[in-house]
Design a protein around this motif. Structure first.
Motif, PDB file in Angstrom:
ATOM      1  N   LYS A 382       0.828  -1.198   0.000  1.00 15.20           N
ATOM      2  CA  LYS A 382       0.000   0.000   0.000  1.00 15.20           C
ATOM      3  C   LYS A 382       0.862   1.249   0.000  1.00 15.20           C
ATOM      4  O   LYS A 382       0.559   2.239  -0.674  1.00 15.20           O
ATOM      5  N   PHE A 383       1.983   1.227   0.744  1.00 17.34           N
ATOM      6  CA  PHE A 383       2.893   2.371   0.790  1.00 17.34           C
ATOM      7  C   PHE A 383       3.481   2.651  -0.590  1.00 17.34           C
ATOM      8  O   PHE A 383       3.513   3.807  -1.051  1.00 17.34           O
ATOM      9  N   GLU A 385       2.285   1.707  -3.551  1.00 20.35           N
ATOM     10  CA  GLU A 385       1.239   2.149  -4.480  1.00 20.35           C
ATOM     11  C   GLU A 385       0.931   3.624  -4.264  1.00 20.35           C
ATOM     12  O   GLU A 385       0.707   4.368  -5.217  1.00 20.35           O
ATOM     13  N   SER A 386       0.907   4.084  -3.004  1.00 17.45           N
ATOM     14  CA  SER A 386       0.655   5.493  -2.721  1.00 17.45           C
ATOM     15  C   SER A 386       1.783   6.359  -3.266  1.00 17.45           C
ATOM     16  O   SER A 386       1.543   7.446  -3.792  1.00 17.45           O
ATOM     17  N   TYR A 389       1.161   6.250  -7.313  1.00 22.86           N
ATOM     18  CA  TYR A 389      -0.058   6.786  -7.929  1.00 22.86           C
ATOM     19  C   TYR A 389      -0.598   8.038  -7.254  1.00 22.86           C
ATOM     20  O   TYR A 389      -1.328   8.798  -7.860  1.00 22.86           O
ATOM     21  N   ARG A 390      -0.227   8.280  -6.004  1.00 26.24           N
ATOM     22  CA  ARG A 390      -0.680   9.506  -5.358  1.00 26.24           C
ATOM     23  C   ARG A 390       0.383  10.586  -5.408  1.00 26.24           C
ATOM     24  O   ARG A 390       0.107  11.739  -5.671  1.00 26.24           O
ATOM     25  N   ASN A 391       1.642  10.206  -5.192  1.00 31.23           N
ATOM     26  CA  ASN A 391       2.735  11.168  -5.180  1.00 31.23           C
ATOM     27  C   ASN A 391       3.515  11.206  -6.485  1.00 31.23           C
ATOM     28  O   ASN A 391       4.342  12.068  -6.692  1.00 31.23           O
ATOM     29  N   ARG A 435       3.096   6.418   6.896  1.00 32.66           N
ATOM     30  CA  ARG A 435       2.267   7.634   6.719  1.00 32.66           C
ATOM     31  C   ARG A 435       3.103   8.885   6.831  1.00 32.66           C
ATOM     32  O   ARG A 435       2.915   9.859   6.069  1.00 32.66           O
ATOM     33  N   LEU A 438       5.065   9.396   3.577  1.00 29.91           N
ATOM     34  CA  LEU A 438       4.216   9.918   2.505  1.00 29.91           C
ATOM     35  C   LEU A 438       3.957  11.389   2.673  1.00 29.91           C
ATOM     36  O   LEU A 438       3.920  12.143   1.699  1.00 29.91           O
ATOM     37  N   ARG A 439       3.810  11.835   3.923  1.00 26.49           N
ATOM     38  CA  ARG A 439       3.583  13.257   4.161  1.00 26.49           C
ATOM     39  C   ARG A 439       4.828  14.066   3.819  1.00 26.49           C
ATOM     40  O   ARG A 439       4.749  15.133   3.207  1.00 26.49           O
ATOM     41  N   ALA A 442       5.425  14.113  -0.090  1.00 22.34           N
ATOM     42  CA  ALA A 442       4.334  14.676  -0.925  1.00 22.34           C
ATOM     43  C   ALA A 442       4.790  15.991  -1.579  1.00 22.34           C
ATOM     44  O   ALA A 442       5.501  16.788  -1.007  1.00 22.34           O
TER      45      ALA A 442
END
Length: 442
Positions: A382-383, A385-386, A389-391, A435, A438-439, A442
């Motif tokens: 999950k880390f 993938e984030s 696709y998110r960052n 988490r 990711l912050r 970002a």
């Protein structure tokens, strides 16, 4: 017997992680990492398009391009989509039969490739279709699985692609590419008006001795010749990323806003109501801004020379058969439990006591402790993938460049493959650190 047995057979639906399926398409074009490594011999079907009427293919799929995502920002190494939230689209009522049905195999992306002029896309599978931006559509809810969706289009091909973007997203820096800037000035000497400037850029690619070649691009290292400049002034051969980037930069240097688009360039079939789209047909091209027409596609890449191992008619017939086999056979679904109960009702009654005993034994069996190693693997999955696709970050690059991320991965390896399984506290700590990373990233 065949009617009863067929629905019970397993389906080869190519379900899986999606990231493991090589499809050629990518949401980012990066010359520093040299990500494109297409090989014709590795090409395999990734999309099928089914015509729902007798409308000619050239009207249903204008320019024979399937549009994925527009990439506007270019920093000299990477093309990426402009930042921002998803753009809401007005509701378009279902007023007629859809023009196309598309079956998309697993992608490492949410994007749903659609032809120019698409005004509506709706799901035939269990997933949510949303507007990803002007002219762009995405499917949420079934990542890593094959998706089926219907497409409705309008007559105008250049509508629904949005307004002109902010100037900051379309700037050309002559300091990054002085030779391209000089070439643009030379091309546009005494040019008057947008139309003549466009014509000169298009003619440059048509008249010069450029050729299409499907080979990897060496990663760009600071101080070396940029792959685009090497393509324009030395090699004069390469794949679509080089053609599209060179075309977009020449247009920008000529004062015409331009951007890259990633998607697929499909082959027009000689017959049949289905088109097979292969991974090697993943493509990049240019869209330039016209005050009268909006965003207009321009594809400077010449068509690839196609070698047929069988006649064109036989190939088209084979691909149509393959397309309907995947849609109607491999993607066929039925309520197998109910059918199995009806077909073997007598057998089920005979063994009902046996199955009841097995169920009782299963319920009474001591509950196993949760597999913490597997849960830790899901946290890492999950880390990453984030990150992607998110960052918009490649996990391996993050692990190498970020000490905190590298330390997190080493801790993961110790817990995942160590002699003692990780505890619940370990899992909570790893999830919290992920988490935080990711912050920060970002």
């Amino acid at each position: 017997s065949s009617l009863l047995i067929f629905p019970l057979l397993p389906r080869s639906q190519w379900h899986g992680s999606g990231t493991d399926a090589y499809i050629g398409y990518n949401d980012v074009v990066n010359f520093q990492q040299g990500i494109l490594r297409w090989k014709e011999r590795d090409s395999k079907p990734v999309l099928w398009i089914y015509r729902q009427s007798e409308t000619p293919w050239e009207k249903l799929v204008p320019f024979f391009l399937l549009r994925g995502q527009a990439l506007e920002r270019f920093d000299g190494n990477e093309w990426s989509a402009r930042p921002g939230k998803e753009i809401p689209r007005p509701h378009v009522p279902v007023s007629r039969k859809p023009d196309l049905e598309i079956l998309r195999q697993p992608f490492p992306s949410d994007i749903l490739p659609v032809p120019y002029g698409t005004i509506r896309a709706r799901s035939l599978s269990d997933f949510l279709v949303i507007s990803h931006g002007p002219g762009e559509w995405a499917g949420h809810g079934k990542f890593g699985q094959s998706l089926r969706y219907l497409v409705e289009a309008e007559d105008s091909n250049s509508k629904n692609l949005g307004e002109k973007s902010e100037a900051s997203n379309l700037l050309f820096d002559p300091k990054l590419f002085p030779r391209i800037s000089a070439l643009a000035k030379d091309l546009q000497k005494a040019a008057t008006g947008e139309g003549e400037k466009l014509s000169r850029v298009k003619s440059y690619f048509a008249k010069e001795d450029f050729s299409y070649e499907l080979l990897p691009v060496d990663a760009y290292v600071k101080g070396n010749v940029h792959p685009v400049e090497k393509f324009l002034f030395e090699a004069r051969k390469g794949h679509c990323e080089l053609f599209a980037t060179a075309g977009a930069l020449l247009l920008r240097a000529s004062g015409i806003p331009a951007r890259l688009v990633v998607g697929f360039r499909v082959r027009a079939p000689s017959r049949g109501n289905a088109i097979t789209v292969k991974s090697s047909e993943a493509h990049s091209w240019v869209e330039y801004w016209s005050a009268s027409k909006g965003w207009v596609p321009f594809d400077p890449t010449p068509p690839a020379k196609e070698s047929l191992w069988m006649g064109e008619g036989f190939r088209d017939a084979y691909e149509v058969l393959q397309a309907y086999w995947h849609r109607d056979i491999l993607e066929y679904e039925v309520d197998r439990d109910r059918l199995l109960g009806l077909a073997f009702k007598t057998l089920a009654l005979i063994f009902v006591s046996f199955f009841a005993a097995l169920a009782f034994k299963f319920i009474k069996k001591r509950k196993r402790s949760p597999n913490t190693r597997e849960r830790l693997f899901r946290i890492r999955e999950k880390f990453e993938e984030s990150l992607l696709y998110r960052n918009g970050l490649l996990p391996n690059a993050v692990y190498e460049k970020s000490p905190e991320a590298g330390e997190w991965r080493e801790c993961y390896k110790r817990l995942r493959f160590g002699r003692i399984p990780p505890t619940e506290g370990d899992l909570r700590e790893m999830k919290g650190r992920a988490r935080e990373l990711l912050r920060i990233l970002a």
